[in-house]
Motif scaffolding. Sequence first.
Motif, PDB file in Angstrom:
ATOM      1  N   UNK A   1       0.847  -1.197   0.000  1.00 24.47           N
ATOM      2  CA  UNK A   1       0.000   0.000   0.000  1.00 24.47           C
ATOM      3  C   UNK A   1       0.880   1.244   0.000  1.00 24.47           C
ATOM      4  N   UNK A   2       0.240   2.404  -0.212  1.00 27.76           N
ATOM      5  CA  UNK A   2       1.001   3.648  -0.289  1.00 27.76           C
ATOM      6  C   UNK A   2       1.482   4.134   1.070  1.00 27.76           C
ATOM      7  N   UNK A   3       0.803   3.736   2.157  1.00 29.25           N
ATOM      8  CA  UNK A   3       1.284   4.016   3.510  1.00 29.25           C
ATOM      9  C   UNK A   3       0.669   2.995   4.466  1.00 29.25           C
ATOM     10  N   UNK A   4       1.199   2.865   5.670  1.00 28.90           N
ATOM     11  CA  UNK A   4       0.737   1.811   6.587  1.00 28.90           C
ATOM     12  C   UNK A   4      -0.735   1.910   6.996  1.00 28.90           C
ATOM     13  N   UNK A   5      -1.323   3.095   6.883  1.00 29.83           N
ATOM     14  CA  UNK A   5      -2.712   3.288   7.314  1.00 29.83           C
ATOM     15  C   UNK A   5      -3.744   3.013   6.226  1.00 29.83           C
TER      16      UNK A   5
END
Length: 165
Positions: free
Chosen positions: A101-105
Motif C-alpha cells: 500500500x502507499x502508507x501503513x494506514x
Amino acid sequence: MKTSEIRDLIDFISKSGLNEVDIETKELKLHVKREPDQKVFKSSPVIAPVAATAPVATSAPVVQQAAQTPATQPKAAAEAPASGKKTIEIKSPMIGTFYRSSNPDTPPFVSVGDKVSKGQTVCIIEAMKLFNEIESEVSGTIVKAPVENSSPVEYDQVLFVVEPD
C-alpha cells in the motif's frame, strides 16, 4: 527510458565487451560503466538519481538517471500452468523494498482474490528513496501474492500470480 530498456542496455554491454556508455536526452542522463574483467550479474543494476552535471566515477555497473521516469511497469512472464489453469506472473522490474500500500494506514492495492485490470497499480517498490508504482500489464484475478509487505525484492522476483480473464 523504461526499466526494460535499461536492463537490455546493461545486458548488451556485458555481452559486447564495451566498458562504458553515455546516453543523454532532455529528460535523462544515463552513464553505464564497468571494469573490463568484472562479471555482470542480471540482478546487479543499481538505479540512482543524480544531478545532470554530477561527475560519475565508479567501478561497478551502475545506471544513473537524471530525471524520474514515469512509473515503471513489471514484465509479464510466460504463461505457466498452475492447478490446471494458465497464469501470468507479475515480476519486479528492479531491486528494492516491496510495499502493498502507499502508507501503513491504507489498505493494500490488491489482495489474493481481487480482480485487477491492465494499468492498475498493484504495489510500490522503493529503490534509492524513489517510490515506483508497479502496474499490472494484464487483466485478471490475483491468485497468489508470495511477497510480504516491507520485504526486499530482487530483480525479476515474482510479486503476484494472475489468472487472466
